[in-house]
Design a protein around this motif. Structure first.
Motif, PDB file in Angstrom:
ATOM      1  N   ALA A 175       0.881  -1.361   0.001  1.00 57.55           N
ATOM      2  CA  ALA A 175       0.045  -0.077   0.241  1.00 57.55           C
ATOM      3  C   ALA A 175       0.961   1.189  -0.156  1.00 57.55           C
ATOM      4  O   ALA A 175       0.586   2.316  -0.771  1.00 57.55           O
ATOM      5  N   TYR A 216      -1.153  -2.609  -9.202  1.00 55.85           N
ATOM      6  CA  TYR A 216      -1.830  -2.568  -7.719  1.00 55.85           C
ATOM      7  C   TYR A 216      -3.125  -2.326  -7.677  1.00 55.85           C
ATOM      8  O   TYR A 216      -3.938  -2.898  -7.138  1.00 55.85           O
ATOM      9  N   TYR A 217      -3.581  -1.428  -8.334  1.00 61.15           N
ATOM     10  CA  TYR A 217      -5.274  -1.108  -8.569  1.00 61.15           C
ATOM     11  C   TYR A 217      -6.014  -2.169  -9.104  1.00 61.15           C
ATOM     12  O   TYR A 217      -7.116  -2.596  -8.350  1.00 61.15           O
ATOM     13  N   LYS A 273      -5.447  -5.132  -8.873  1.00 60.12           N
ATOM     14  CA  LYS A 273      -5.199  -6.480  -7.872  1.00 60.12           C
ATOM     15  C   LYS A 273      -6.215  -6.135  -6.476  1.00 60.12           C
ATOM     16  O   LYS A 273      -6.984  -6.943  -6.081  1.00 60.12           O
ATOM     17  N   TYR A 274      -6.143  -4.665  -6.122  1.00 62.62           N
ATOM     18  CA  TYR A 274      -6.613  -4.500  -4.884  1.00 62.62           C
ATOM     19  C   TYR A 274      -7.853  -3.576  -5.045  1.00 62.62           C
ATOM     20  O   TYR A 274      -8.542  -3.478  -3.875  1.00 62.62           O
ATOM     21  N   ASN A 308      -8.120  -0.060  -4.812  1.00 60.20           N
ATOM     22  CA  ASN A 308      -8.090   0.924  -3.935  1.00 60.20           C
ATOM     23  C   ASN A 308      -8.687   2.100  -4.597  1.00 60.20           C
ATOM     24  O   ASN A 308      -7.655   2.695  -5.359  1.00 60.20           O
TER      25      ASN A 308
END
Length: 732
Positions: free
Chosen positions: A148, A180-181, A183-184, A186
């Motif tokens: 994060a 990252y986005y 996958k998670y 956020n």
């Protein structure tokens, strides 16, 4: 007496020992205080947050826990950051980082490095330094495997790279955030992420993708009510549309950006009162925090130094006794010496007072003469220009051209006298501009082409290709040096050539030392004359031909080069020519160059018609100023003095006021002061024959916004008028 001192010192020693035996605070207690301070800061209660941070910091220092000390310094710095005290924030972030580096805690190192990166990139606009801290933060994020934090730091670094146009360097960071986005998912960063993707594909010229990302960013920004991020999305989308020549949509998005900024600014103003109230106590908090550390150090050092202090004290008394006898013996001699010195000082003070009065009289004389010369020169130059513009058939008139040349020559003489006077009084400070050396050479060549053609001379330019394209330095003073040297070379050369040569001699970090030579094939300078040509008002080579000049050009060159830390040398032979040589250093720094370019004020000329009030007592100057203003399709009203100006301002509104300074009845300063006392915020521009530096301080004090020295170029006047009017309207 000695026994008492000894007992007191030992009591002091054991007192510190007893302090160390008191009960120490616990880490859990300090962690609770640290968390409480962080929550108070997030809720906007900065005063309480700083109080609790100070208490936690004191307890952390007491137990020598570097991790807790670093955390609390980070809290203090974050408070200053939220209070827009960025220099203090940087100071405490660095203190926290120093303590963090003594620990194995990579988490606190990551946080402080990321915070420093944010401050330097987005508040101080020092991107190179900020990106360095972002990279350090990423290293620690990878060590602690905090994906994060890695995503947030990569997002900030991508934005920083894209802000300065380094899209390739930020490409990998953007790829990491996108993965990252996916996958998670956020949503905290989704608005900015879409905007950055839009900026990236705009750079790649993949316009359809870019537009989709920009529109998605704007949609999400509206949905999530993220005004700050949404405003930046509209700004970047506007730049994209402008590049696509979709001017209407570009303008609409720019308007939305402006509107959102105004809303954000209005919200910030509501918090300003609280922030200013807290700011009154910030310095006290800083002193208290410093005092905590100082007390800790004093307690630690006192235990080691108490015995040494006793010995030093005894030794000092012994030494004082030895010197006491000699001091008594020399007392009479010193009394006599002091009397002699006082007499000498009185004479020096008297002589210094006379010198200061003489210097003041000289400055006043130069100022008065320059003002009295510039005032009629403004009329001569202005009327000549008007005649040439209104009667095109007179453009080839030798008489009119001679009149204009003579007026400008006289103006040049006045400027030279003022220039040499400023240098002697140390009133010139070098400024920083970005420039291209080759362009400066060609500008000088083109400016002096008239003299070159008259004397049938050729001008050649030879610039070392290894000299950087963009240099940083005072290009105006540098151009003045070149102008004086090249004009001299052209005047004293007929049917020959003049060469401007530049060679890169040395590179020391960012500083580039350049050797400049001005060589001609003219009449040359005799060896005896070479020793005096840099003295004021000295002229050589006038025996057969009258070479016009004041004898101030070379003295000005020499003194300007001394400001650059350089010296000039001359090599010459009668009948063969002359070569002037000097070495000058300029900085080459791409990041600083971008900052300077970004800070350059853009000419905001407008087609809108503005209403101008001219306050001027001189009839000729009234005529010229009115003609210049009305020629630009502005409406203009002229009044003779300050009283009439105040009277008309009670009944009419104007967009700008042009104010003469030296007027009878009421001067321009007093008139401007009374205008501001009435609450009138109309921009005031001083049109004056005084030197700008002489009146700047008083002009600012009475509310004058800018100063233009007569005679002036019309384009310069309208540029300042438009800038001030548009700036005022934005503030309203």
């Amino acid at each position: 007496m000695r026994v008492v001192l000894f007992v007191l010192l030992w009591f002091n020693f054991f007192g510190f020992a007893l302090i160390g035996q008191t009960q120490l605070p616990k880490k859990n207690e300090i962690n609770k205080l640290t968390s409480q301070a962080a929550k108070l800061r997030q809720s906007g209660d900065f005063e309480k947050s700083l109080l609790i941070s100070r208490l936690a910091l004191q307890k952390s220092i007491t137990i020598h826990d570097n991790v807790l000390i670093a955390k609390n310094y980070n809290n203090v710095a974050a408070n200053y950051n939220d209070l827009v005290e960025f220099d203090k924030a940087i100071f405490y972030y660095n203190k926290g980082l120093n303590y963090a580096n003594f620990t194995q805690n990579d988490s606190i190192k990551q946080k402080i490095n990321n915070n420093l990166g944010n401050v330097f990139c987005f508040e101080k606009k020092k991107y190179e330094k900020g990106i360095y801290y972002f990279k350090k933060a990423l290293e620690y994020s990878e060590k602690i495997k905090d994906s994060a934090q890695m995503a947030f730091t990569n997002l900030n670094m991508t934005w920083a790279f894209f802000d300065i146009g380094k899209f390739r360097e930020g490409e990998n960071n953007l790829k990491f955030i996108n993965s990252y986005y996916q996958k998670y998912h956020n949503d905290v960063t989704i608005v900015v992420l879409n905007m950055l993707n839009g900026m990236y594909y705009n750079y790649k010229n993949e316009n359809e993708k870019a537009e989709l990302y920009f529109e998605e960013a704007i949609r999400l920004g509206k949905k999530m009510n993220e005004k700050s991020d949404l405003s930046f999305c509209h700004l970047e989308f506007s730049k994209f549309l402008l590049k696509q020549k979709d001017y209407k949509r570009a303008y609409e998005n720019l308007e939305l950006y402006t509107k959102l900024n105004e809303e954000i600014y209005a919200e910030e103003k509501l918090e300003k009162a609280n922030i200013e109230g807290v700011n009154l106590e910030l310095d006290e908090y800083k002193r208290t925090i410093d005092k905590i550390e100082n007390e800790r150090n004093l307690q630690y050092q006192s235990l080691k130094k108490s015995r040494i202090i006793v010995l030093l004290f005894i030794l000092a008394i012994f030494v004082l006794l030895l010197f006491l006898n000699s001091l008594i013996k020399n007392n009479k001699f010193r009394v006599k010496s002091n009397a002699d010195l006082m007499l000498a000082n009185k004479k020096l003070i008297k002589a210094n007072k006379k010198a200061e009065e003489s210097s003041k009289l000289k400055t006043q004389f130069v100022s008065t003469i320059s003002h009295e010369l510039r005032t009629p020169l403004y009329g001569v130059v202005g009327i000549t220009d008007l005649l040439l513009e209104e009667h095109k058939e007179l453009a080839s008139s030798p008489h009119l051209n001679s009149l204009k040349f003579s007026a400008r020559y006289l103006l040049s003489l006045v400027n030279d006298i003022l220039q040499i006077n400023k240098i002697e009084e140390n009133k010139i400070v070098l400024e920083e501009f970005t420039f291209n050396l080759t362009d400066e050479f060609y500008m000088i060549k083109n400016s002096l082409s008239f003299i070159a053609q008259n004397n049938n001379n050729k001008v050649y330019i030879d610039v070392d290709p290894s000299i950087p394209e963009s240099l940083i330095g005072d290009k105006l003073r540098f151009a003045q040096i070149l102008m004086n040297l090249v004009s001299n070379a052209l005047k004293f050369t007929k049917n020959g050539e003049v060469r401007l040569i530049a060679r890169l001699i040395e590179i020391n970090k960012n500083m580039h030392c350049i050797e400049v030579k001005i060589a001609d094939t003219g009449i040359g300078i005799a060896p005896l004359d070479q020793e005096i040509i840099f003295d004021k008002f000295v002229q050589v080579g006038r025996k057969e031909v009258d070479y016009q000049g004041t004898g101030l050009g070379l003295p000005i060159v020499k003194r300007l080069l001394e400001l650059f830390g350089s010296k000039i040398t001359v090599e010459s032979e009668l009948g063969r020519g002359t070569t002037f040589t000097f070495c000058i250093s300029f900085e080459c720094n791409p990041v600083k160059t971008i900052e300077i370019i970004n800070n350059i004020q853009v000419d905001l000329t407008s087609s809108q018609v503005f209403k101008v009030l001219v306050v001027e007592d001189n009839r000729i100057n009234q005529l010229i100023t009115r003609k210049i203003i009305e020629k630009n399709n502005y409406s203009c009203i002229v009044v003779d003095d300050g009283f009439k100006a105040l009277e008309i301002l009670d009944n009419e509104e104007f967009d700008v006021i042009l104010m003469d300074i030296n007027m009878p009845l009421m001067n321009g300063f007093e008139t401007s002061r009374r205008i501001r006392q009435k609450g009138i915020e109309t921009p005031i521009i001083a049109l004056t024959a005084f030197d700008k530096n002489e009146i700047t301080e008083e002009a600012i004090g009475v509310g004058i916004n800018d100063i233009i020295v007569k005679p002036f170029e019309a384009i310069q006047l309208f540029k300042i008028i438009n800038c001030l009017i548009l700036k005022t309207k934005k503030l309203v």
